[in-house]
Enzyme design. Sequence first.
Site, PDB file in Angstrom:
ATOM      1  N   ARG A 173      74.299  28.750  50.316  1.00  0.00           N
ATOM      2  CA  ARG A 173      73.642  27.758  51.180  1.00  0.00           C
ATOM      3  C   ARG A 173      72.137  27.695  50.920  1.00  0.00           C
ATOM      4  NH1 ARG A 173      75.911  26.748  56.534  1.00  0.00           N
ATOM      5  NH2 ARG A 173      73.870  26.970  57.474  1.00  0.00           N
ATOM      6  N   ARG A 177      64.133  27.826  44.229  1.00  0.00           N
ATOM      7  CA  ARG A 177      63.346  26.786  43.539  1.00  0.00           C
ATOM      8  C   ARG A 177      62.193  27.389  42.763  1.00  0.00           C
ATOM      9  NH1 ARG A 177      62.547  24.330  48.897  1.00  0.00           N
ATOM     10  NH2 ARG A 177      64.420  23.108  49.288  1.00  0.00           N
ATOM     11  N   ARG A 250      81.378  35.944  64.455  1.00  0.00           N
ATOM     12  CA  ARG A 250      80.165  36.687  64.799  1.00  0.00           C
ATOM     13  C   ARG A 250      79.636  36.077  66.092  1.00  0.00           C
ATOM     14  NH1 ARG A 250      79.332  41.403  63.432  1.00  0.00           N
ATOM     15  NH2 ARG A 250      77.047  41.277  63.363  1.00  0.00           N
ATOM     16  N   ARG A 281      66.088  37.367  63.795  1.00  0.00           N
ATOM     17  CA  ARG A 281      64.927  36.481  63.712  1.00  0.00           C
ATOM     18  C   ARG A 281      64.334  36.236  65.090  1.00  0.00           C
ATOM     19  NH1 ARG A 281      68.246  31.067  61.666  1.00  0.00           N
ATOM     20  NH2 ARG A 281      69.633  30.983  63.444  1.00  0.00           N
ATOM     21  N   GLU A 301      66.993  36.992  68.241  1.00  0.00           N
ATOM     22  CA  GLU A 301      68.435  36.827  68.032  1.00  0.00           C
ATOM     23  C   GLU A 301      69.045  38.122  67.531  1.00  0.00           C
ATOM     24  OE1 GLU A 301      69.539  33.444  65.633  1.00  0.00           O
ATOM     25  OE2 GLU A 301      68.229  32.117  66.792  1.00  0.00           O
ATOM     26  N   TYR A 349      82.414  26.983  59.305  1.00  0.00           N
ATOM     27  CA  TYR A 349      80.981  27.237  59.490  1.00  0.00           C
ATOM     28  C   TYR A 349      80.233  25.936  59.162  1.00  0.00           C
ATOM     29  CZ  TYR A 349      76.681  30.004  58.393  1.00  0.00           C
ATOM     30  OH  TYR A 349      75.426  30.537  58.334  1.00  0.00           O
ATOM     31  N   ASP A 351      77.634  22.582  59.715  1.00  0.00           N
ATOM     32  CA  ASP A 351      76.377  22.142  60.299  1.00  0.00           C
ATOM     33  C   ASP A 351      76.619  20.882  61.127  1.00  0.00           C
ATOM     34  OD1 ASP A 351      74.592  24.072  59.374  1.00  0.00           O
ATOM     35  OD2 ASP A 351      74.427  23.118  57.415  1.00  0.00           O
TER      36      ASP A 351
END
Length: 367
Positions: A173, A177, A250, A281, A301, A349, A351
């Site tokens: 995911r 770059r 999870r 995070r 989290e 999973y 988006d």
Amino acid sequence: MTNYDYLIVGSGLYGAICAHGLKNKGYKCLVVEKRDHIGGNIYTEEVEGINVHKYGAHIFHTSDKEIWDYVCGFAEFNNFVNCPVARYKNEIYNLPFNMNTFTKLWSDVFTPEQAEKRIAEERGKDFKKNPANLEEQAINLVGRTVYEKLIKEYTEKQWGKPCNELPAFIIKRLPVRFTFDNNYFNDRYQGIPVGGYTQIIEKMLNGVEVRLNCDFLEHREELSALAENIIYTGAIDKFYDYRFGALEYRSVRFETEILDMPNYQGNAAVNYTSADEPFTRIIEHKHFEFGKQPKTVISREYSSTWQVGDEPYYPVNDEKNNALYKKYAELAKEDKKLIFGGRLGTYKYIDMKDCVRTALDFLNKIS
Ligand code: FAD
Ligand code: UDP
């Protein structure tokens, strides 16, 4: 005679899009929601003038113009671009893995050519032609240094398993770059709805009957009798009372605090990639909307292993669980009245963009 054409279980994004579309096609719908509010996991609530993403940070991104135009019909989106920062012990790095990350990691790397060479050298030692797990995939992509500082411990906190026991696709995911570009996503369109996500769901459900605090599974018989069709967006294994066993998920615990300061971390998301901190995070919600409020709201989290009774957040789409899900999906086909949709209903999973796409595709099939 039933009272409704569709009973929609769950007022998250999938359920709300279905309710909105079906109402517009002239169908009578009832939405039941077990929580005391609509919106599912994209729900936002205002605290100290800040829209708090109560069930985790949500950034909308897509390259599909039809999906973007669709969501923009329900809210104005701002120009937020997700550029999370990673903190590893006392070091700060830009994400996703890009030239800003590489030049900070290696003091003798200044150009894309040097970065590629450095990663190729690291990768060379461990390269696996067919990476069998997340560790092998990550090292193939970015080499061992990035893997050890920015991936390994974060991923193990997030998924509760060693990286060499996790499926490779999870890490695919993330972009890698060789440009100085901190945009976490490659998508054409991205943003946060000005004023939060809840308004989107409110508008979608405008004119639709909604019952809050109503768990379908506690009133299964009466509710089923009310409608010709059922769209179910809760967990498919729980719907069938775990008859083939529980799927793995999870869960996440959010510890939210209001702080008497205008700016805690200078960014919406800081990932803690070392095992030294127990949380994955910290989200500082005001930065999603460039907030200037005198106070700030942050959420730590903590990822945890899901147990029956907990809120499931992330499906664990490894081979074992996908095979188990297939058994439930086969069983579901036997009931022509019943349609499973959304993240938990289809155990994927996904988006928000995928959620919108699958809901619109479903609606397109209905005359
Ligand atoms: P949900 O939002 O889970 O809605 C399902 C609803 O059904 C819930 O309200 C639930 O209470 C209700 N329900 C379940 N069972 C019953 C029952 N028996 N009776 C009554 N009601 C029931 N996507 C992005 O695009 N960008 C992001 O940045 C992003 N961040 C994320 C962060 C986290 C922590 C998580 C968990 C997900 C994230 N996502 C993100 C994914 C996004 O949340 C989903 O794609 C989307 O919300 C799925 O919508 P849904 O309607 O399928 O599910
Ligand atoms: N990941 C990582 N380090 C980071 C961020 C992500 O190793 O700083 C890995 C981790 O395995 C995670 C995956 O990349 O599960 C996908 O990250 P993403 O941010 O897309 O996860 P989500 O938004 O779904 O939590």
